[in-house]
Design an enzyme around this catalytic site. Structure first.
Site, short mmCIF file in Angstrom:
data_model
loop_
_atom_site.label_atom_id
_atom_site.label_comp_id
_atom_site.label_asym_id
_atom_site.label_seq_id
_atom_site.Cartn_x
_atom_site.Cartn_y
_atom_site.Cartn_z
N ARG A 80 0.83 -1.20 0.00
CA ARG A 80 0.00 0.00 0.00
C ARG A 80 0.86 1.25 0.00
O ARG A 80 1.89 1.29 0.68
CB ARG A 80 -0.93 0.01 1.23
CG ARG A 80 -2.21 0.77 1.02
CD ARG A 80 -3.13 0.62 2.21
NE ARG A 80 -3.56 -0.75 2.44
CZ ARG A 80 -4.38 -1.11 3.43
NH1 ARG A 80 -4.82 -0.21 4.28
NH2 ARG A 80 -4.74 -2.37 3.56
N SER A 118 -8.19 0.03 0.29
CA SER A 118 -8.99 -0.28 1.47
C SER A 118 -9.58 1.00 2.07
O SER A 118 -10.28 1.73 1.38
CB SER A 118 -8.16 -1.06 2.48
OG SER A 118 -8.95 -1.52 3.55
N HIS A 119 -9.27 1.30 3.33
CA HIS A 119 -9.84 2.47 4.00
C HIS A 119 -8.85 3.63 4.05
O HIS A 119 -9.11 4.61 4.74
CB HIS A 119 -10.25 2.10 5.42
CG HIS A 119 -9.11 1.61 6.27
ND1 HIS A 119 -8.65 0.32 6.19
CD2 HIS A 119 -8.33 2.24 7.17
CE1 HIS A 119 -7.64 0.17 7.02
NE2 HIS A 119 -7.43 1.32 7.63
N LYS A 158 -3.99 -6.36 -2.45
CA LYS A 158 -4.17 -7.51 -1.56
C LYS A 158 -3.98 -8.75 -2.42
O LYS A 158 -4.55 -8.86 -3.50
CB LYS A 158 -5.53 -7.47 -0.88
CG LYS A 158 -5.66 -6.32 0.11
CD LYS A 158 -6.98 -6.31 0.85
CE LYS A 158 -7.02 -5.17 1.85
NZ LYS A 158 -8.31 -5.10 2.59
N ASP A 195 -16.40 -0.30 4.61
CA ASP A 195 -15.16 0.43 4.35
C ASP A 195 -14.92 0.51 2.85
O ASP A 195 -15.77 0.13 2.04
CB ASP A 195 -13.99 -0.22 5.09
CG ASP A 195 -13.51 -1.51 4.45
OD1 ASP A 195 -14.31 -2.18 3.76
OD2 ASP A 195 -12.33 -1.85 4.63
N ASP A 245 -13.23 -1.05 0.68
CA ASP A 245 -13.18 -2.21 -0.21
C ASP A 245 -14.09 -3.34 0.24
O ASP A 245 -14.03 -4.45 -0.29
CB ASP A 245 -11.75 -2.70 -0.41
CG ASP A 245 -11.16 -3.37 0.82
OD1 ASP A 245 -11.52 -2.96 1.95
OD2 ASP A 245 -10.32 -4.27 0.67
N ASP A 256 -14.47 -5.24 2.96
CA ASP A 256 -14.15 -6.40 3.80
C ASP A 256 -14.36 -6.11 5.28
O ASP A 256 -14.15 -6.98 6.12
CB ASP A 256 -12.74 -6.94 3.53
CG ASP A 256 -11.64 -5.92 3.77
OD1 ASP A 256 -11.95 -4.80 4.25
OD2 ASP A 256 -10.47 -6.23 3.48
N ARG A 257 -14.80 -4.88 5.63
CA ARG A 257 -15.08 -4.53 7.02
C ARG A 257 -16.42 -3.81 7.10
O ARG A 257 -16.79 -3.10 6.17
CB ARG A 257 -13.97 -3.63 7.60
CG ARG A 257 -12.63 -4.32 7.65
CD ARG A 257 -11.60 -3.52 8.42
NE ARG A 257 -11.32 -2.25 7.78
CZ ARG A 257 -11.50 -1.06 8.36
NH1 ARG A 257 -12.00 -0.97 9.58
NH2 ARG A 257 -11.20 0.05 7.72
N GLU A 307 -12.49 -9.24 14.23
CA GLU A 307 -11.60 -8.21 14.75
C GLU A 307 -12.39 -7.01 15.20
O GLU A 307 -13.50 -6.76 14.71
CB GLU A 307 -10.62 -7.76 13.66
CG GLU A 307 -9.57 -8.78 13.27
CD GLU A 307 -8.52 -8.17 12.34
OE1 GLU A 307 -7.36 -8.08 12.76
OE2 GLU A 307 -8.87 -7.77 11.22
N HIS A 323 -13.57 -6.65 10.57
CA HIS A 323 -13.36 -7.84 9.74
C HIS A 323 -14.09 -9.00 10.40
O HIS A 323 -13.82 -9.33 11.56
CB HIS A 323 -11.87 -8.20 9.66
CG HIS A 323 -11.05 -7.33 8.78
ND1 HIS A 323 -11.01 -7.49 7.41
CD2 HIS A 323 -10.22 -6.30 9.06
CE1 HIS A 323 -10.18 -6.60 6.89
NE2 HIS A 323 -9.70 -5.86 7.86
#
Length: 454
Positions: A12, A101-102, A111, A236, A238, A240-241, A319, A323
């Site tokens: 990233r 992502s965020h 990723k 978020d 992308d 995934d959260r 998490e 996640h």
């Protein structure tokens, strides 16, 4: 090439500075080389998010993969979990998601999935070494496009069934790639959906797409109150959260969400193993054990948690960051849309409001995630000193930093994997005890910093 973009769980950086076309092509060549030399299927799935730089980076990445001799399957502008889904559904040797992502809008990244497992640690560094050495396979692959969204939506509709209660849900996609998917999918499952910021826009004009920050949930909370919705969900950048607010617009953080999800899982799968990361509330671990489950505390990081789930045969993991990983009736990767569906499945089989599902959880006082500046060169040594200091007369879990048990709570200090920072979190039975624990940790950190700098 900036070596610092190769991080613990992904790659990233700032798109226009760190991720030029040459870097993206070389990463494609390196990843393709790893797949081929490892005996994997030389066919790679590639997805990308809604950021303004993603299509440029995608094109260079595809060119690099093909130059190494891999065929490519472009699966579309999708959330990261749909790229993961593609690696489970298609005959591919791995996948790459172009996403920041965020992170802020100017950032981007990658990723990486080899087979169906996320790369992390030395596997990510190995790609950097290949790029530095310019040690690539040479070939000429071909590319095809195969949008995965229809297949994903069909799979969800065939494998998730909501109960008789019709739920009203606010969905805040944060102008990310979940917007074109989640509202229609949840409507098809029987919900009334109120969409918020569901038009993909890589500038993120409304708010930053990170639901772990309370200020980014203000619009969602306002809409839940205004519409009388049963709950609100934010994603978020992308997908995934997720972040969740209840019918009162109160935030349900990731560890409390995991209590709801784990209770439903254990009712269906008695004795199941559940993994949660080291920052999560003790109430979560206690609740899992009290209901006959096996609770495992894990290191932080989506790649590490997926690996731990596989090793332990866990059916669920989560998490603080939102996640959520389901192996039960799913594939074991983190997918915010799928987690939403499982939460709605639970709520739709009861007439109780969402807040009532947590009414019996013991009340605790907790800090947010606190971040203290600490140079990269000494941050791990500082944590080691703190761990040694408390180990003499406290129960210390050192799986990821030092999580110290006190008589009326716990405190955590760990080195961030992404920057020159120490991460702290504390929990206690009262505000006074919380202040005492935080004070003890901060004094121990200050002492450790003096010792390692002496």
């Amino acid at each position: 090439m900036n070596p610092h973009i190769f991080r613990a769980y992904d790659i990233r950086g700032v798109a226009d500075r760190d991720l030029d076309d040459a870097l993206a092509r070389d990463l494609g060549k390196a990843f393709g080389t790893s797949v081929i030399r490892g005996g994997g299927t030389p066919n790679i799935a590639v997805g990308w998010d809604a950021r303004l730089s993603s299509e440029r980076i995608r094109d260079a990445l595809l060119a690099g993969l093909q130059a190494a001799g891999c065929d490519t399957v472009a699966v579309g502008m999708v959330p990261t979990p749909l790229l993961y889904f593609a690696t489970h559904q298609l005959d591919v040797g791995g996948g790459i998601m172009v996403t920041g992502s965020h992170n802020p809008a100017p950032d981007n990244g990658f990723k990486l999935v080899l087979g169906s497992s996320s790369l992390h640690g030395e596997q990510v560094q190995a790609l950097r070494h290949l790029i530095e050495a310019q040690d690539f396979e040479i070939g000429q692959g071909v590319g095809v496009s195969l949008p995965m969204q229809p297949r994903y939506e069909t799979w969800i509709k065939e494998n998730v069934t909501l109960g008789p209660r019709k739920l009203r849900v606010v969905i805040d996609a944060g102008n990310g790639p979940t917007g074109p998917i989640a509202p229609d999918l949840l409507t098809a499952l029987g919900c009334e959906v109120i969409p918020l910021f569901c038009e993909p826009d890589g500038r993120f004009p409304n708010h930053h797409p990170d639901p772990t920050v309370a200020e980014n949930l203000v619009d969602l909370q306002r809409e839940v109150r205004a519409t009388g919705a049963d709950l609100g969900i934010a994603y978020d950048g992308d997908g995934d959260r997720l972040g969740v607010v209840d019918e009162n617009a109160e935030i349900i953080w990731g560890d409390r969400l995991m209590i709801i999800l784990s209770r439903a899982l254990l009712a269906e799968e008695p004795g199941a193993t559940v993994v949660a990361e080291v920052k999560c509330s003790q109430t979560l671990f206690d609740d899992i054990e009290a209901r006959g489950g096996y609770a495992i505390m894990s290191r932080v990081g989506h790649s590490l948690i997926k690996a731990r789930m596989k090793d332990e045969g866990a059916l669920l993991a989560g998490e603080m960051s939102g996640h959520i990983f389901y192996k039960h009736r799913f594939f074991g990767f983190d997918d915010a849309i799928y987690a939403t569906c499982r939460l709605l499945e639970i709520l739709s089989h009861t007439e109780a409001p969402l807040s009532a599902l947590l009414a019996d959880v013991p009340a605790v006082c907790a800090t947010p995630e606190l971040r203290l500046p600490c140079p990269d060169a000494v941050k791990f040594a500082v944590v080691d000193h703190v761990c040694a200091h408390f180990s003499a007369d406290h129960d210390v879990n050192a799986i990821d930093g030092a999580r110290i048990r006190f008589g009326d709570g716990w405190g955590l200090v760990r080195a961030s994997n992404t920057g020159p920072v120490l991460v702290l979190r504390c929990e206690a039975q009262s505000e006074a005890a919380l202040a005492d624990i935080r004070g003890e940790l901060e004094r121990a950190i200050a002492r450790a910093e003096r010792e390692v700098s002496a």
